[in-house]
Design a protein around this motif. Structure first.
Motif, PDB file in Angstrom:
ATOM      1  N   ARG A 200      -9.042  65.541 -81.120  1.00  0.00           N
ATOM      2  CA  ARG A 200      -7.720  65.997 -80.711  1.00  0.00           C
ATOM      3  C   ARG A 200      -7.578  65.945 -79.190  1.00  0.00           C
ATOM      4  O   ARG A 200      -8.554  66.007 -78.466  1.00  0.00           O
ATOM      5  N   GLU A 201      -6.339  65.853 -78.762  1.00  0.00           N
ATOM      6  CA  GLU A 201      -6.088  65.793 -77.327  1.00  0.00           C
ATOM      7  C   GLU A 201      -6.380  67.134 -76.674  1.00  0.00           C
ATOM      8  O   GLU A 201      -6.913  67.196 -75.574  1.00  0.00           O
ATOM      9  N   HIS A 202      -6.003  68.227 -77.357  1.00  0.00           N
ATOM     10  CA  HIS A 202      -6.244  69.571 -76.827  1.00  0.00           C
ATOM     11  C   HIS A 202      -6.594  70.502 -77.976  1.00  0.00           C
ATOM     12  O   HIS A 202      -6.000  70.421 -79.049  1.00  0.00           O
ATOM     13  N   SER A 203      -7.553  71.388 -77.766  1.00  0.00           N
ATOM     14  CA  SER A 203      -7.971  72.331 -78.801  1.00  0.00           C
ATOM     15  C   SER A 203      -8.271  73.689 -78.187  1.00  0.00           C
ATOM     16  O   SER A 203      -8.735  73.776 -77.046  1.00  0.00           O
ATOM     17  N   VAL A 204      -8.033  74.743 -78.961  1.00  0.00           N
ATOM     18  CA  VAL A 204      -8.467  76.092 -78.597  1.00  0.00           C
ATOM     19  C   VAL A 204      -9.529  76.499 -79.603  1.00  0.00           C
ATOM     20  O   VAL A 204      -9.288  76.466 -80.812  1.00  0.00           O
ATOM     21  N   VAL A 205     -10.725  76.869 -79.131  1.00  0.00           N
ATOM     22  CA  VAL A 205     -11.838  77.228 -80.004  1.00  0.00           C
ATOM     23  C   VAL A 205     -12.210  78.687 -79.742  1.00  0.00           C
ATOM     24  O   VAL A 205     -12.431  79.078 -78.598  1.00  0.00           O
ATOM     25  N   PHE A 206     -12.281  79.478 -80.805  1.00  0.00           N
ATOM     26  CA  PHE A 206     -12.625  80.892 -80.689  1.00  0.00           C
ATOM     27  C   PHE A 206     -14.077  81.127 -81.106  1.00  0.00           C
ATOM     28  O   PHE A 206     -14.589  80.434 -81.985  1.00  0.00           O
ATOM     29  N   PHE A 207     -14.734  82.111 -80.511  1.00  0.00           N
ATOM     30  CA  PHE A 207     -16.109  82.429 -80.874  1.00  0.00           C
ATOM     31  C   PHE A 207     -16.309  83.936 -80.818  1.00  0.00           C
ATOM     32  O   PHE A 207     -15.507  84.672 -80.216  1.00  0.00           O
ATOM     33  N   SER A 208     -17.407  84.400 -81.445  1.00  0.00           N
ATOM     34  CA  SER A 208     -17.692  85.833 -81.514  1.00  0.00           C
ATOM     35  C   SER A 208     -18.938  86.235 -80.748  1.00  0.00           C
ATOM     36  O   SER A 208     -19.010  87.329 -80.208  1.00  0.00           O
TER      37      SER A 208
ATOM     38  N   LYS B 212      -5.960  86.464 -62.375  1.00  0.00           N
ATOM     39  CA  LYS B 212      -5.442  85.255 -61.741  1.00  0.00           C
ATOM     40  C   LYS B 212      -6.151  84.018 -62.278  1.00  0.00           C
ATOM     41  O   LYS B 212      -5.526  82.996 -62.555  1.00  0.00           O
ATOM     42  N   ARG B 213      -7.499  84.127 -62.419  1.00  0.00           N
ATOM     43  CA  ARG B 213      -8.275  82.986 -62.918  1.00  0.00           C
ATOM     44  C   ARG B 213      -7.906  82.677 -64.370  1.00  0.00           C
ATOM     45  O   ARG B 213      -7.783  81.513 -64.754  1.00  0.00           O
ATOM     46  N   ARG B 214      -7.739  83.703 -65.178  1.00  0.00           N
ATOM     47  CA  ARG B 214      -7.348  83.484 -66.577  1.00  0.00           C
ATOM     48  C   ARG B 214      -5.995  82.784 -66.652  1.00  0.00           C
ATOM     49  O   ARG B 214      -5.808  81.838 -67.423  1.00  0.00           O
ATOM     50  N   ALA B 215      -5.035  83.248 -65.855  1.00  0.00           N
ATOM     51  CA  ALA B 215      -3.701  82.641 -65.851  1.00  0.00           C
ATOM     52  C   ALA B 215      -3.772  81.189 -65.391  1.00  0.00           C
ATOM     53  O   ALA B 215      -3.071  80.315 -65.924  1.00  0.00           O
ATOM     54  N   GLU B 216      -4.637  80.937 -64.426  1.00  0.00           N
ATOM     55  CA  GLU B 216      -4.799  79.573 -63.904  1.00  0.00           C
ATOM     56  C   GLU B 216      -5.373  78.643 -64.979  1.00  0.00           C
ATOM     57  O   GLU B 216      -4.925  77.508 -65.138  1.00  0.00           O
ATOM     58  N   ILE B 217      -6.356  79.135 -65.742  1.00  0.00           N
ATOM     59  CA  ILE B 217      -6.951  78.340 -66.825  1.00  0.00           C
ATOM     60  C   ILE B 217      -5.899  77.985 -67.870  1.00  0.00           C
ATOM     61  O   ILE B 217      -5.790  76.836 -68.308  1.00  0.00           O
ATOM     62  N   VAL B 218      -5.124  78.996 -68.278  1.00  0.00           N
ATOM     63  CA  VAL B 218      -4.084  78.764 -69.279  1.00  0.00           C
ATOM     64  C   VAL B 218      -3.056  77.761 -68.767  1.00  0.00           C
ATOM     65  O   VAL B 218      -2.633  76.840 -69.493  1.00  0.00           O
ATOM     66  N   GLU B 219      -2.647  77.904 -67.516  1.00  0.00           N
ATOM     67  CA  GLU B 219      -1.655  76.999 -66.933  1.00  0.00           C
ATOM     68  C   GLU B 219      -2.162  75.560 -66.924  1.00  0.00           C
ATOM     69  O   GLU B 219      -1.445  74.627 -67.297  1.00  0.00           O
ATOM     70  N   HIS B 220      -3.409  75.372 -66.496  1.00  0.00           N
ATOM     71  CA  HIS B 220      -3.972  74.025 -66.445  1.00  0.00           C
ATOM     72  C   HIS B 220      -4.176  73.450 -67.851  1.00  0.00           C
ATOM     73  O   HIS B 220      -3.994  72.253 -68.065  1.00  0.00           O
ATOM     74  N   PHE B 221      -4.547  74.307 -68.802  1.00  0.00           N
ATOM     75  CA  PHE B 221      -4.699  73.832 -70.183  1.00  0.00           C
ATOM     76  C   PHE B 221      -3.351  73.373 -70.751  1.00  0.00           C
ATOM     77  O   PHE B 221      -3.236  72.313 -71.371  1.00  0.00           O
ATOM     78  N   GLN B 222      -2.321  74.178 -70.517  1.00  0.00           N
ATOM     79  CA  GLN B 222      -0.983  73.822 -70.994  1.00  0.00           C
ATOM     80  C   GLN B 222      -0.486  72.542 -70.343  1.00  0.00           C
ATOM     81  O   GLN B 222       0.266  71.769 -70.942  1.00  0.00           O
ATOM     82  N   ALA B 223      -0.915  72.302 -69.112  1.00  0.00           N
ATOM     83  CA  ALA B 223      -0.499  71.091 -68.403  1.00  0.00           C
ATOM     84  C   ALA B 223      -1.271  69.862 -68.864  1.00  0.00           C
ATOM     85  O   ALA B 223      -0.937  68.738 -68.484  1.00  0.00           O
ATOM     86  N   GLY B 224      -2.324  70.076 -69.667  1.00  0.00           N
ATOM     87  CA  GLY B 224      -3.048  68.938 -70.219  1.00  0.00           C
ATOM     88  C   GLY B 224      -4.312  68.564 -69.483  1.00  0.00           C
ATOM     89  O   GLY B 224      -4.911  67.525 -69.777  1.00  0.00           O
ATOM     90  N   PHE B 225      -4.764  69.389 -68.543  1.00  0.00           N
ATOM     91  CA  PHE B 225      -5.931  69.017 -67.758  1.00  0.00           C
ATOM     92  C   PHE B 225      -7.221  69.221 -68.554  1.00  0.00           C
ATOM     93  O   PHE B 225      -8.127  68.397 -68.498  1.00  0.00           O
ATOM     94  N   TYR B 226      -7.321  70.329 -69.285  1.00  0.00           N
ATOM     95  CA  TYR B 226      -8.521  70.611 -70.068  1.00  0.00           C
ATOM     96  C   TYR B 226      -8.334  70.126 -71.512  1.00  0.00           C
ATOM     97  O   TYR B 226      -7.265  70.281 -72.094  1.00  0.00           O
ATOM     98  N   ARG B 227      -9.428  69.560 -72.071  1.00  0.00           N
ATOM     99  CA  ARG B 227      -9.395  69.149 -73.479  1.00  0.00           C
ATOM    100  C   ARG B 227      -9.618  70.351 -74.400  1.00  0.00           C
ATOM    101  O   ARG B 227      -9.032  70.458 -75.472  1.00  0.00           O
ATOM    102  N   VAL B 228     -10.529  71.269 -73.979  1.00  0.00           N
ATOM    103  CA  VAL B 228     -10.919  72.391 -74.854  1.00  0.00           C
ATOM    104  C   VAL B 228     -10.892  73.680 -74.053  1.00  0.00           C
ATOM    105  O   VAL B 228     -11.440  73.730 -72.957  1.00  0.00           O
TER     106      VAL B 228
END
Length: 688
Positions: A634-642, A672-688
């Motif tokens: 997939r182009e982008h995925s969110v993976v959860f872990f415990s 701030k870092r969490r928001a930055e990660i989400v923003e970059h993920f939504q923009a398509g920079f991160y695959r996972v």
């Protein structure tokens, strides 16, 4: 039961086999056969509309030889556009709305079974007429499960009476039953004595002296057949079906007549139908409205009509099988290992086929006497390919290779070798002599190799040269954009149609869009009509029944992938379960009570176990390979872990595959870092 004959080929399968015979290189992206949104599937808690499926739910798969059902997690859930379907809707007995290519399961008078497409079913009926059309639908089953109600047989019968005519005046199990009919009074006395339940019986005074009142402690405090009852075993369902006609039912005294059971609660009616059907009594559910005794309002009454025996309905007159519009413009289905499902529509139960493309390939290579290699997802190695080869080409010898037995499996003499996608890396390391005799390469779910830079994609590209015959199968070849097609087609034709350079292809069909503050944060968007143009370029080597679906993939595609522990991993799990102690890598892990054991078993099944020092010992990595296989497709995925070990293994897999990823867990405390990660993920920079 008579011996099953090999099901005939559908019209579109025959067409596909003709295409395979003409060309050694084919990309098969055919549509699955499905049902409409008004069709319900059976879960362990009751019926649910198929368009409301929730990932992870269990569904009832059907075994046509034994007519048993069992609840499993489906291999895949399919939703695709579909406008025109085929209705099988006689006056009574069944109601089905199927896509033309759907596999219809039917039984003959000698109890043998067979299948054909819905299109062929309709055409055959119209050609020979209903009087000569000896094809019936299975509507009953037995349940293959390991659950049961924690009640005795006598208590189950008593609870049927309580649910029908009892009420609970307090919050305890104390129950009151007020009944007038002599057959019910005598029946309740008998049930109370059989259940050894102390009771008080007295005649009702005042204006209703004909009524008798019973007071007793019920086995449990329930007034409906709720989710608990669906856990009943096959034998318990037969007991319930035998007792139901005595309560809330009208019964014709003739032996051949059936039972009419009614309830003002839909869940109770659904369960009653389930129990009757499991007891081999064909049953349907319908709803009526009537004025309830003692009330002025109009109530919905759910009625179950249960036949006295196992009656298979037919399609009725030929004008009752016809083309019809899809209810919502889509078609739906599951893929399950047995390839058959138990479904219901408009209150009528029927067993039917599910989706699958493997048979066409099996029919093709079985005739050619050629050595075959099949690459497929782990979950399909034996459940789909292995089982289908046994069914359709039993003369072929098959060797299934997992990571634990790969070398031995490929050393074994066989006609067909089946292994998982990730084995491509191991296969690429084999010397040229290893490939002597191989001629046919089949890649199932080929979208797993759409990224040309991944190690396994490079591996399969390296071995493809040894195979003059190549087949790729995928229902979603370009789910994340037209660029997904390029490497899959390279495996088919060595770059003849879409070129040998990915970057040249991408520049031709996409335009770059800046998605982040840095220069390298770029997302490539498909150009207008790019998919249509690419589809035209590859049309001559593409099998696509309903070609337009290739460029109109639905936005919502849900499916589940079952995971099975390998032998070594399963042995460790059983050891912990049986002894509450585990010896691993010079460490001893113990469980001092049931709660701790439960937690340790969860850990072991997830691939690691933690000791008292809060460290962990890794037991197996298969699960994380599978998870990142899915993410890589997939182009982008969110993976959860415990757990910590899950995080560590996911990161290890992502880094080894070169996947861009970001982590959010307890170590990332900056908002701030969490928001930055989400923003970059939504923009398509991160695959996972």
């Amino acid at each position: 039961m008579a011996q099953m004959k090999t099901p005939p080929l559908y019209a579109h399968q025959k067409e596909s086999i003709k295409i395979l015979a003409r060309s050694p290189r084919i990309f098969d992206t055919s549509d699955p056969g499905c049902v409409d949104s008004m069709t319900e599937y059976l879960t362990p808690q009751g019926w649910k509309y198929i368009d409301r499926y929730t990932e992870g739910e269990l569904v009832a798969q059907f075994h046509p030889d034994t007519r048993e059902i069992e609840f499993i997690e489906p291999l895949a859930y399919i939703k695709k556009p579909c406008e025109t379907m085929i209705a099988i809707s006689p006056v009574r007995g069944t109601s089905q709305l199927l896509s033309p290519e759907h596999r219809v399961l039917y039984y003959k008078p000698d109890n043998s079974w067979n299948e054909c497409s819905a299109q062929e079913f309709m055409e055959a009926l119209h050609k020979i007429g209903a009087s000569h059309f000896k094809r019936k639908f299975c509507t009953t089953f037995s349940v293959r499960n390991t659950t049961r109600l924690n009640l005795t047989d006598a208590e189950i019968r008593l609870m049927v009476a309580v649910i029908a005519d009892g009420h609970f005046p307090s919050s305890t199990n104390r129950c009151t039953v007020r009944i007038k009919k002599q057959r019910k009074i005598q029946r309740l006395r008998k049930l109370l004595k059989q259940a050894n339940a102390p009771f008080i019986e007295k005649q009702c005074g005042g204006k209703d002296p004909e009524f008798q009142i019973f007071r007793f402690a019920a086995p449990c405090r329930q007034k409906t057949f709720d989710e608990l009852w669906w856990q009943a075993s096959q034998r318990q369902l037969e007991i319930i079906a035998d007792e139901l006609p005595h309560w809330d039912s009208t019964q014709d005294p003739r032996p051949s007549a059936g039972t009419r059971f009614s309830a003002f609660d839909k869940a109770s009616a659904d369960f009653a139908q389930y129990a009757f059907s499991a007891a081999k009594r064909t049953a349907s559910v319908s709803v009526h409205t009537r004025e309830r005794e003692g009330r002025r309002d109009i109530m919905a009454e759910w009625v179950v009509h249960a036949c006295a025996n196992d009656k298979m309905p037919g399609p009725g007159k030929k004008d009752r099988v016809h083309y019809a519009s899809s209810t919502d413009g889509y078609k739906y289905c599951f893929s399950v290992p047995s390839t058959y499902l138990l479904l219901r529509r408009r209150g009528y139960i029927f067993a039917t086929g599910n989706t699958g493309k493997t048979r066409v390939e099996i029919e093709d290579f079985a005739k050619q006497n050629k050595k075959v290699l099949i690459l497929a997802p782990k979950s399909l190695l034996e459940s789909a390919w292995g089982n289908d080869i046994k069914k359709f080409a039993p003369q072929l010898k098959v060797s299934v290779a997992y990571a634990s037995n790969r070398e031995e499996a490929f050393k074994a003499a066989a006609d067909v070798y089946i292994t998982n996608h990730d084995a491509a890396k191991w296969l690429a390391a084999q010397k040229e002599a290893f490939w002597k005799g191989f001629e046919v390469l089949i890649i199932d779910e080929s979208s797993a190799f759409k990224h040309h830079t991944s190690k396994r994609s490079k591996g399969v590209a390296k071995i493809a040269k040894f195979f003059p015959i190549r087949r790729l199968l995928s229902g979603t070849p370009n789910s994340n954009g037209v660029c997904d097609i390029w490497h899959q087609m390279l495996l088919v034709d060595d770059g003849k149609r879409l070129g040998k350079s990915f970057f040249a292809f991408r520049s031709a069909v996409c335009t770059p869009q800046q998605v982040g503050p840095q220069a390298n944060m770029v997302k490539w968007e498909d150009k207008p009509n790019a998919e249509t143009i690419v589809s035209a370029l590859i049309r001559d080597v593409t099998i696509r029944h309903r070609f337009e679906d290739c460029v109109d993939i639905p936005a919502n595609h849900q499916y589940s992938v079952p995971f099975q522990l390998n032998k070594k991993h399963a042995m460790l799990y059983k050891q912990m379960e049986a002894a509450s102690i585990l010896q691993v890598k010079n460490k001893t892990v113990t469980a001092i009570n049931a709660a701790v054991l439960y937690q340790k078993l969860l850990q072991v099944s997830s691939g690691a176990v933690y000791d008292d020092a809060a460290g962990y010992t890794l037991l197996d990595e298969d699960r994380y390979e599978l998870i990142m296989d899915l993410a890589e497709q997939r182009e982008h995925s969110v993976v959860f872990f415990s757990w910590t070990h899950q995080r560590d293994q996911l990161i290890k897999q992502a880094e080894s595959r070169g996947l861009t990823y970001a982590l959010i867990d307890g170590t990332v405390t900056s908002a701030k870092r969490r928001a930055e990660i989400v923003e970059h993920f939504q923009a398509g920079f991160y695959r996972v």
